[in-house]
Structure formats: C-alpha cells, structure tokens
Design a protein around this motif. Structure first.
Motif, PDB file in Angstrom:
ATOM      1  N   GLY A  73     -26.251  29.543  -4.443  1.00 15.49           N
ATOM      2  CA  GLY A  73     -28.085  29.964  -4.161  1.00 15.49           C
ATOM      3  C   GLY A  73     -28.143  29.243  -3.116  1.00 15.49           C
ATOM      4  O   GLY A  73     -28.736  29.363  -2.255  1.00 15.49           O
ATOM      5  N   VAL A  74     -27.945  27.985  -3.476  1.00 15.93           N
ATOM      6  CA  VAL A  74     -28.995  26.643  -3.192  1.00 15.93           C
ATOM      7  C   VAL A  74     -28.812  26.283  -1.082  1.00 15.93           C
ATOM      8  O   VAL A  74     -29.209  26.676  -0.671  1.00 15.93           O
ATOM      9  CB  VAL A  74     -28.764  25.379  -4.375  1.00 15.93           C
ATOM     10  CG1 VAL A  74     -29.533  23.881  -3.343  1.00 15.93           C
ATOM     11  CG2 VAL A  74     -29.414  25.210  -5.053  1.00 15.93           C
ATOM     12  N   MET A  75     -27.276  26.331  -1.858  1.00 17.42           N
ATOM     13  CA  MET A  75     -26.324  26.777  -0.205  1.00 17.42           C
ATOM     14  C   MET A  75     -26.691  27.905   0.705  1.00 17.42           C
ATOM     15  O   MET A  75     -26.733  27.578   1.974  1.00 17.42           O
ATOM     16  CB  MET A  75     -24.572  27.056  -0.858  1.00 17.42           C
ATOM     17  CG  MET A  75     -24.110  25.754   0.550  1.00 17.42           C
ATOM     18  SD  MET A  75     -24.624  24.576   1.107  1.00 17.42           S
ATOM     19  CE  MET A  75     -24.531  23.947   2.258  1.00 17.42           C
ATOM     20  N   GLY A  76     -26.657  28.590   0.321  1.00 12.83           N
ATOM     21  CA  GLY A  76     -27.642  29.853   1.016  1.00 12.83           C
ATOM     22  C   GLY A  76     -28.849  29.683   1.429  1.00 12.83           C
ATOM     23  O   GLY A  76     -29.355  30.042   2.544  1.00 12.83           O
ATOM     24  N   MET A  77     -29.475  29.224   0.058  1.00 14.42           N
ATOM     25  CA  MET A  77     -30.682  29.049   0.729  1.00 14.42           C
ATOM     26  C   MET A  77     -30.941  28.427   2.679  1.00 14.42           C
ATOM     27  O   MET A  77     -31.360  28.166   2.958  1.00 14.42           O
ATOM     28  CB  MET A  77     -31.808  28.482  -0.172  1.00 14.42           C
ATOM     29  CG  MET A  77     -32.482  29.214  -0.764  1.00 14.42           C
ATOM     30  SD  MET A  77     -33.453  29.169  -2.016  1.00 14.42           S
ATOM     31  CE  MET A  77     -32.847  27.991  -3.175  1.00 14.42           C
ATOM     32  N   THR A  78     -30.049  27.199   2.134  1.00 13.94           N
ATOM     33  CA  THR A  78     -30.224  25.694   3.034  1.00 13.94           C
ATOM     34  C   THR A  78     -29.529  26.090   4.253  1.00 13.94           C
ATOM     35  O   THR A  78     -30.362  25.969   5.251  1.00 13.94           O
ATOM     36  CB  THR A  78     -29.140  24.531   2.213  1.00 13.94           C
ATOM     37  OG1 THR A  78     -29.226  24.274   0.573  1.00 13.94           O
ATOM     38  CG2 THR A  78     -28.924  23.423   2.982  1.00 13.94           C
ATOM     39  N   MET A  79     -29.110  26.759   4.204  1.00 16.76           N
ATOM     40  CA  MET A  79     -28.595  28.031   5.774  1.00 16.76           C
ATOM     41  C   MET A  79     -29.316  28.416   6.285  1.00 16.76           C
ATOM     42  O   MET A  79     -29.613  28.363   7.197  1.00 16.76           O
ATOM     43  CB  MET A  79     -26.990  28.262   4.903  1.00 16.76           C
ATOM     44  CG  MET A  79     -25.320  27.698   5.085  1.00 16.76           C
ATOM     45  SD  MET A  79     -25.753  26.049   6.050  1.00 16.76           S
ATOM     46  CE  MET A  79     -24.853  26.723   7.577  1.00 16.76           C
ATOM     47  N   ALA A  80     -30.043  29.089   5.082  1.00 20.75           N
ATOM     48  CA  ALA A  80     -31.167  30.712   5.842  1.00 20.75           C
ATOM     49  C   ALA A  80     -31.965  29.555   6.577  1.00 20.75           C
ATOM     50  O   ALA A  80     -32.423  29.462   7.369  1.00 20.75           O
ATOM     51  CB  ALA A  80     -31.501  31.034   4.844  1.00 20.75           C
ATOM     52  N   MET A  81     -32.549  28.149   5.614  1.00 29.16           N
ATOM     53  CA  MET A  81     -33.210  27.716   6.324  1.00 29.16           C
ATOM     54  C   MET A  81     -32.422  26.910   7.132  1.00 29.16           C
ATOM     55  O   MET A  81     -33.492  26.241   8.423  1.00 29.16           O
ATOM     56  CB  MET A  81     -34.434  26.878   5.312  1.00 29.16           C
ATOM     57  CG  MET A  81     -35.114  27.302   3.427  1.00 29.16           C
ATOM     58  SD  MET A  81     -35.668  26.324   3.090  1.00 29.16           S
ATOM     59  CE  MET A  81     -34.483  26.690   1.975  1.00 29.16           C
ATOM     60  N   PHE A 140     -35.401  33.881  12.632  1.00 30.32           N
ATOM     61  CA  PHE A 140     -36.310  32.943  11.057  1.00 30.32           C
ATOM     62  C   PHE A 140     -36.809  34.610  10.416  1.00 30.32           C
ATOM     63  O   PHE A 140     -36.462  34.226   9.209  1.00 30.32           O
ATOM     64  CB  PHE A 140     -37.681  33.071  12.522  1.00 30.32           C
ATOM     65  CG  PHE A 140     -38.648  31.996  11.657  1.00 30.32           C
ATOM     66  CD1 PHE A 140     -38.307  30.823  11.163  1.00 30.32           C
ATOM     67  CD2 PHE A 140     -39.362  32.811  10.673  1.00 30.32           C
ATOM     68  CE1 PHE A 140     -38.717  29.342  10.859  1.00 30.32           C
ATOM     69  CE2 PHE A 140     -39.930  31.690   9.008  1.00 30.32           C
ATOM     70  CZ  PHE A 140     -40.445  31.204   9.691  1.00 30.32           C
ATOM     71  N   ILE A 141     -37.440  35.678  11.162  1.00 31.96           N
ATOM     72  CA  ILE A 141     -36.794  36.356   9.869  1.00 31.96           C
ATOM     73  C   ILE A 141     -36.645  36.736   8.797  1.00 31.96           C
ATOM     74  O   ILE A 141     -35.807  37.044   7.596  1.00 31.96           O
ATOM     75  CB  ILE A 141     -37.973  38.140  11.008  1.00 31.96           C
ATOM     76  CG1 ILE A 141     -39.679  37.551  11.401  1.00 31.96           C
ATOM     77  CG2 ILE A 141     -38.251  39.051   9.938  1.00 31.96           C
ATOM     78  CD1 ILE A 141     -40.099  38.614  12.198  1.00 31.96           C
ATOM     79  N   GLN A 142     -35.260  36.974   9.365  1.00 36.53           N
ATOM     80  CA  GLN A 142     -33.849  37.527   8.571  1.00 36.53           C
ATOM     81  C   GLN A 142     -33.828  35.667   7.996  1.00 36.53           C
ATOM     82  O   GLN A 142     -33.159  36.458   6.696  1.00 36.53           O
ATOM     83  CB  GLN A 142     -32.797  37.168   9.595  1.00 36.53           C
ATOM     84  CG  GLN A 142     -32.928  39.014  10.233  1.00 36.53           C
ATOM     85  CD  GLN A 142     -31.640  39.443  11.867  1.00 36.53           C
ATOM     86  OE1 GLN A 142     -30.371  38.477  11.793  1.00 36.53           O
ATOM     87  NE2 GLN A 142     -31.370  40.198  11.797  1.00 36.53           N
ATOM     88  N   ALA A 143     -33.882  35.413   8.408  1.00 37.81           N
ATOM     89  CA  ALA A 143     -33.729  33.845   8.036  1.00 37.81           C
ATOM     90  C   ALA A 143     -34.382  33.695   6.532  1.00 37.81           C
ATOM     91  O   ALA A 143     -33.994  33.083   4.781  1.00 37.81           O
ATOM     92  CB  ALA A 143     -33.435  32.633   7.975  1.00 37.81           C
ATOM     93  N   MET A 144     -35.701  34.497   6.257  1.00 42.69           N
ATOM     94  CA  MET A 144     -36.727  34.283   5.143  1.00 42.69           C
ATOM     95  C   MET A 144     -35.740  35.203   4.060  1.00 42.69           C
ATOM     96  O   MET A 144     -36.452  34.528   3.333  1.00 42.69           O
ATOM     97  CB  MET A 144     -38.371  34.589   5.782  1.00 42.69           C
ATOM     98  CG  MET A 144     -38.927  33.584   6.509  1.00 42.69           C
ATOM     99  SD  MET A 144     -38.892  32.072   5.893  1.00 42.69           S
ATOM    100  CE  MET A 144     -37.931  31.282   6.610  1.00 42.69           C
ATOM    101  N   TYR A 145     -35.579  36.548   4.936  1.00 46.04           N
ATOM    102  CA  TYR A 145     -35.136  37.362   3.940  1.00 46.04           C
ATOM    103  C   TYR A 145     -33.573  36.877   3.235  1.00 46.04           C
ATOM    104  O   TYR A 145     -33.409  36.842   2.106  1.00 46.04           O
ATOM    105  CB  TYR A 145     -34.537  38.541   4.721  1.00 46.04           C
ATOM    106  CG  TYR A 145     -35.704  39.549   4.564  1.00 46.04           C
ATOM    107  CD1 TYR A 145     -36.286  40.221   3.732  1.00 46.04           C
ATOM    108  CD2 TYR A 145     -36.319  40.024   6.130  1.00 46.04           C
ATOM    109  CE1 TYR A 145     -37.322  41.149   3.489  1.00 46.04           C
ATOM    110  CE2 TYR A 145     -37.584  40.214   6.386  1.00 46.04           C
ATOM    111  CZ  TYR A 145     -37.909  41.354   4.776  1.00 46.04           C
ATOM    112  OH  TYR A 145     -38.828  42.208   5.336  1.00 46.04           O
TER     113      TYR A 145
END
Ligand code: HEM
Ligand code: HEM
Ligand SMILES: [Fe+2]
Lengths: 199, 492
Positions: B408-416, B447-452
């Motif tokens: 989860g954290v790695m995924g959030m990190t990559m998205a951001m 950007f928008i996709q990353a926020m999802y």
C-alpha cells in the motif's frame, strides 16, 4: 577480541562518533551566525519591511544565472507610504494571520508546506491579478471571500472562507508583497510576473 | 482517548500475563496502545485529505483539507514519539539492570501528555482557525507544518519530555551504563533541545523556516535516526541474540556517518528560503552523503540476521526490523537522494515528489520499527511465548498485514512520484509556477489518475493496518510453547 584491527574496534568508532558530531555541530553553529545575519530583514537578501513602498519585479539575472527580485521605484501599498515601523506592523499582522488560518496546510510558502493549492512565494506578482491597478482590490476581494471569487480552472478546488477580515487581508497582502522581494536563489524558476508600470 | 479505552485491555492483560512485567514495561504498553489509536487516526484523516484531491466538495467548509492534513501529520508525529517513548520504557530497566526510578511520576506523566494531546486535537477539529493574533498561536494552532501544536501545548510537551528524560537518565545512573544507553541519553538531550528551536514567533518567514527546519530535519534525519539505531541495536540482541560488542560498534559507526552527513545535510532545505548561496553547494554535497549510513544499517541488519540463520525468537518483529532497514534505505536514502541536488530540487521542490518521499520515509523508517517493537513487547506480555515459525494460524495475519502495508505505501509512493514528475514538468519547468500553471499541472491526466491510485493503495495500506491491529490483539494469546531461546552462549 584482542585480534580486532583498530579500524573495527569499538573504541575507535566511539571516538569517531564523538569527534565527527562535535565537529559538524560547530560548523553548523558558525554557519548559523552568518546565515541568520544574512536573512535578518534589512539585509541584501531579505529586505526591510518598508520594501512594501516600492515596486517589486522578478527578472532573470544573467550574471548569477538565476531569477532574482528587483526593487524598483516608489509604488506605495494601498496608496500609503509606510514608515518601517508601520510596515513591520502590517507585515506582522499578515504573518500572524497566515499562521492562525493555517494557510501552510494547503499552500506552500517558499516552497514549503502543503501541495493542495498554489505556491504563494510570488503570489503578489501573479499574472492572475491582471495588472498593477486591479491587483490590490482583487487580492482583497479574493482573500475575504474566496468562494465567490473562486477561479479553480475547472477543478472546483476552492479555497474556503477563513473569516479573514479586511484588516487581516491588508496584512496578508503586505506580507505577500514583502515575501516576493526575498531573494530565493531563483525559486521559482521561469516565473513571469504580471505587467507593472515603469521603474 | 478516555481512560476506559486504555484501561480495559490493560487490566485484562494484567490478569492474563504470566511473567510479571516491570513497571516500565507496563507503562510501555500504554504508550503503544495510544500510539496505535493515533495510527488509526492518522490513516483516517489521510484518507479524508486524499479524497478531497478527487472530490473537492467533500466536507468543504466543514473539515477542510488543511484541518485533515494537520491532524494526519500531528497524529503521525505523536504516535511515532509515543512508540519511541514506549520502546525506551520497555528496554530501560533491562538495559540498566535495575528498576525504573520514578514509576509513579512516569504514569502520571503519561496521562497528562495524553490528555493534552486529546485537547489539542479537539481544538484542531472544532475551533480549527483563529484570528490573526498571538492568542491564536498560543491557544489554537501555530500554523507551522508538523509542529502546529499551540504554544501552551509546546510548553507542556517540553515538561513531559523532561519528566521522561529524568526517568530514563536517572534509571541508567542508578543501574549501569552501556554504549547503547549512553548514546540514547545523549541523543534524547539533542532531540528535546531541538524542539525548543521551533518554539518562537517571528515576522520574518526566512528566519522562521531556518529554525523550523532545525526541528524537522534534525529530528528525522539525525536524532530520530540515531534513536531508532539504539532501539534497533537492542532489538537485534533480543530477537536474534546478536552480540553486544558488535551491535555497539555498528551503532557508533552509524552515529558517525549519520551525524557526519545529516547535520550539514540540513542545507538541502536552505536552497530557496532566502538563505545564502553557499547552502546550494553545502546542502547538496552533505545531504547526498546521507544515504551512506542508511546502507550501513541495511548491511548491519541483514548481516546479523543472516549470521544467525534468520533463526529468531520473534518472526514478526524480525520481519518488521528488516522492513525498517530496507524502508529506511529506500524511503529516506533513495527517495530523498532523488531530489536532494539543487539542480533537481529547483523543479521538484514543494511538489508531490516531496510527498512521495515523505510517505515512504516516515513509514519505512519509523512506522516499521515501532511496530517491530510492539511485537517484541507483546511476546513478553503474553507470557514469553513462541513467536517463531509454525504459529497456529500459520502467521497469516502478521504476514498479510506486513505485505499489505508495504504494498500500500509503495503504491501510494509510486503514484505520488508520477504526479510529482508531471508537476515538476508542467507547473515548475514549463509554467513557471504561477496560479494558472499550478492548476495546469493538477489537471493533466497523469496527475488525476495518480490521485485515484493513491486512494486505492491508501485503502490497501489501511486494510493492512486493520489486520495488524487484529493480529496485535490476538497473537500468542492461546500459545503454550515458550519462546525460542536464541541467546548464544557468549552473550554478555
Ligand atoms: C527517515 C528519514 C527521512 C524522513 C522521515 C524524511 C521526511 C521528509 C519529509 C516529510 C519531507 C517534506 C517536508 C515538508 O513537508 O516540506 C522531506 C523533504 C525532503 N527530504 Fe527527507 N526525509 C528523510 C531523509 C532524507 C534523506 C536521507 C534525504 C537526502 C538524501 C532527504 C531529502 C529530502 C529533501 C531534498 C527534501 C525537500 C523536498 C522539497 O524540496 O520539497 N530526506 N523529507
Ligand atoms: C492511509 C493512507 C494515506 C493517505 C490516503 C494519505 C494521504 C495524504 C495526503 C493527501 C497528504 C497531503 C499531501 C499534500 O499536501 O498534497 C499526506 C501528507 C503526508 N502523509 Fe499521508 N496518507 C496516508 C498514509 C500515510 C502514512 C502511513 C504515513 C507515514 C507513516 C503518511 C505520512 C505523510 C507525510 C509525512 C505527509 C507530509 C508530506 C509532505 O509534506 O511532503 N501518510 N498524506
Ligand atoms: Fe532533510
């Protein structure tokens, strides 16, 4: 453990840790004296508060190879020349308002803070305020009623009404004007200010 | 938090626990429980703030982004500090070889601190903002990221830290000192002293941020790193039976490297805040060295674990300690390094890059080690029971909770990170960071996709956290086998 070489011994590394830490701390303290001096208001890098009486530009400085603020001719804020004391009081009200309203948990200032809203380092110079004549009025209207005056560029991400009074808005605007005159070593890069009159 | 929330499980536990816990250890459990409650609050408010990027109408004017973010961050700082304090109370008597000096005082201290934290959070949520006066800063919030706590609470925190410090230092003085405890006590002095640098008001934002970074950077990239180094050293001795002389030498090496690079590495925050140009070179150079101690820590942990054949008496704790070593290296070392040179930071400064790094670093370096320590504590509390391979349920709960949180954290990190890349290009490099350029950056598809994606992985992370709570409440409960003995004969 008598066959431990000196470079792997506990004693050697303990001394190393103490020495390195002390040395770096001393360097930091020395640099702090120099830096705090250089960023006290009234220095070359961080102007005195009465800079709000002057026109502030932001231009590329070829010699330093970075953008830098340019302090121009007289351009009094709210059509009033402020003494250094008056200017300080106004900027101080602005700074207190910025802290009490928690702007930095949505915005960045000098690039630090939150990433939900635009950086405010050069907000005073933002092209969004149209021109020099409309700027003060539009800023006051926006800060005191950001919901009715929202722009959001199609995102609908609005700034909430924080209950900023007219007086506080004037303080915030003075603070932002002063802030735009701080020499930030070229951050933000490539920022083009709104059109302003001659020097 | 009301008294009942904390007291019930602790009373139940006291009845159940077979080996008597020492006073410090009982206190540690309270800190850990409060820490986990705050961890829950942190993620809850993180999810709210994340949702507002996607649905800006959500809770608009009720719980605005700034309020959610402030609670998100303050809950994080406080739960980690609680975790550290708990860990230190847990190990102090063992390490000093004597009883805690002021157990009663320490208990009162816990309740005062916790009551103060509760009041601060309620004021954040209910009052939210004040008028532009000093009174607002004293009573409501200071409006300075991470250390928003109003001044009255600052003073209270300093007093409570003083009581805590007295307890720890006096206990070591009464008992015995070691390399670990000596380092720990000196580090605590620095940690508490630095907090004072954030306790003043000034009109001048450059001066304000100069000292603000002393607290924030010199905490997370110097004193906190050394503090967890001390905890880690003790943890490796306990879970693996690593030799004291080895972990102590490694600790000194880490201190030398960490302070050697991290103190002047502070300069990577002094590029653009009005401070002189020499910080561009100094900050860039020294902060670029900061990953070195983090590599050393990975080598140390993996070497020790490998040398003991990964035979530990506490599998979940060891797994989280290894996660700490890698998380620290990746989140702080790699993600920090990516943006630490001024040539790059000019464009990435204050974008989702920073947020990407902030998440992986805080989670990887600090959340992990606190969780590891809680497992160490629970094992003893539940009766020094078996926590190695072959747990009744196959250990699926701790394995899934670790896996889901890391993914989860790695995924959030990559998205951001992706959002940050896009922002650096569109808003900073092309648009010149104006109001309009900011929103041009925020409206690109990347950007928008990353926020999802950030939200989706945030939910994964939260699921892992909930399973963690479940595991913490149950692991070792009905276990009858005693803990595996890992202590080598030559243990000191
Ligand atoms: C465990 C250790 C670390 C933690 C918890 C951490 C956390 C953070 C956080 C939360 C921020 C954002 C601050 C803000 O809100 O403005 C930040 C910024 C930053 N960190 Fe770290 N960090 C760590 C280690 C490092 C290391 C080792 C490096 C460099 C090699 C580094 C480089 C940076 C840089 C350059 C920034 C500024 C970003 C910007 O310009 O916006 N960090 N760090
Ligand atoms: C449950 C999922 C989570 C979500 C949805 C979430 C969401 C957010 C959001 C929206 C922000 C504000 C960023 C901005 O200003 O644009 C933020 C900031 C932050 N969060 Fe989280 N978060 C979560 C979990 C965590 C965890 C587990 C940690 C660390 C243990 C963490 C540490 C941070 C930090 C350090 C910042 C400040 C970053 C900076 O200023 O650069 N968050 N989070
Ligand atoms: Fe830093």
């Amino acid at each position: 453990m008598s066959d431990t070489p000196w470079w792997a011994s506990q004693d050697f590394w303990r001394k190393c840790a103490i020495f390195v830490t002390a040395f770096m701390a001393v360097i930091l303290i020395i640099l702090t004296f120099d830096t705090v001096d250089a960023i006290t208001s009234g220095s070359d890098r961080v102007p005195a508060y009465d800079v709000i009486n002057y026109r502030i530009g932001y231009e590329f400085d070829a010699e330093r190879n970075m953008y830098a603020p340019v302090i121009g001719g007289e351009a009094p804020l709210f059509a009033t020349m402020h003494t250094e004391e008056e200017a300080r009081a106004l900027v101080d009200l602005g700074k207190l308002t910025v802290q009490a309203k928690n702007c930095m948990n949505c915005h960045t200032l000098l690039g630090n803070g939150a990433y939900y809203a635009p950086d405010l380092t050069k907000a005073w110079l933002d092209p969004g305020w149209g021109n020099e004549q409309s700027r003060e009025l539009l800023m006051t209207l926006f800060l005191t009623d950001p919901v009715s005056n929202a722009r959001t560029f199609g995102t609908n991400r609005r700034m909430p009404d924080l209950g900023i009074t007219d007086e506080e808005a004037r303080g915030v605007i003075a603070f932002l004007k002063w802030l735009s005159a701080v020499d930030t070593n070229g951050f933000p890069h490539g920022f083009e200010p709104l059109p302003q009159g001659g020097p | 938090m009301s008294t009942a929330v904390l007291d019930a499980p602790i009373a139940a536990a006291r009845a159940a626990a077979s080996p008597a816990l020492s006073a410090g250890q009982r206190l540690a459990l309270k800190y850990f429980l409060a820490a986990m409650v705050l961890f829950l609050a942190q993620t809850a408010f993180g999810l709210l703030a994340g949702l507002q990027f996607i649905y800006p109408e959500f809770l608009f004017g009720v719980l605005d982004f700034n309020v959610n973010r402030m609670v998100h961050l303050n809950a994080m700082i406080v739960w980690m500090l609680y975790g550290f304090i708990g860990s230190i109370y847990w190990l102090v008597e063992d390490e000093a070889g004597t009883e805690l000096v002021g157990a009663r005082l320490a208990n009162v201290n816990f309740w005062i601190l916790t009551a103060a934290v509760t009041v601060v959070v309620i004021v954040y949520l209910v009052v939210q903002v004040g008028s532009g006066t000093r009174a607002s800063i004293w009573l409501i919030n200071e409006g300075r990221e991470y250390i928003e706590a109003p001044r009255w609470a600052d003073i209270g925190i300093v007093v409570c830290m003083g009581v805590f410090f007295y307890n720890v230092a006096a206990t070591f003085m009464k008992g015995r000192w070691s390399g670990i405890s000596g380092t720990l006590v000196l580090d605590l002095i620095a940690l508490a002293g630095l907090y004072l640098a954030g306790m003043f008001y000034t009109t001048n934002l450059s001066v304000d941020q100069y000292w603000w970074w002393w607290v924030v950077h010199l905490w997370v990239e110097a004193t906190w790193e050394v503090l967890v180094g001390c905890i880690m050293a003790w943890g490796l001795m306990k879970t693996l039976g690593a030799r004291r002389s080895i972990v102590t030498t490694w600790l000194y090496i880490e201190v030398a490297l960490m302070f050697g690079s991290g103190i002047l590495g502070l300069g990577h925050h002094y590029f653009w805040i009005g401070t002189p140009e020499y910080w561009l070179a100094l900050g860039g150079f020294f902060s670029a060295l900061e990953p070195i101690p983090l590599v050393a820590m990975v080598v140390h942990a993996v070497y020790d674990a490998g040398r003991h054949g990964f035979r530990s008496n506490n599998h979940p704790a060891l797994a989280w300690l290894i996660a700490h070593a890698f998380g620290n290296f990746l989140g702080a070392g790699v993600w920090g390094f990516m943006q630490t040179l001024p040539q790059i930071n000019l464009y990435t400064h204050g974008t989702q890059w920073s947020s990407s790094h902030g998440h992986l670093a805080f989670f990887g370096a600090y959340a992990t080690i606190v969780i590891a320590f809680i497992y160490i504590a629970l094992q003893k509390w539940r009766g020094d029971v078996w926590m190695s391979a072959g747990l009744p349920d196959g250990g699926w709960k701790w394995k899934w909770s670790l896996g889901l949180q890391c993914v989860g954290v790695m995924g959030m990190t990559m998205a951001m990170l992706i959002a940050g890349y896009e922002q650096a290009f569109v808003e900073r490099a092309m648009g010149g960071s104006t109001w309009q350029a900011y929103f041009e950056g925020q409206t690109q598809p990347w950007f928008i996709q990353a926020m999802y994606w950030r939200m989706a992985f945030g939910v994964v992370m939260t699921a892992g956290m909930l399973i963690l709570f479940w595991d913490l409440l149950t692991i070792g409960r009905n276990e009858t086998r005693p803990a595996k003995d890992v202590h080598a004969p030559d243990e000191v």
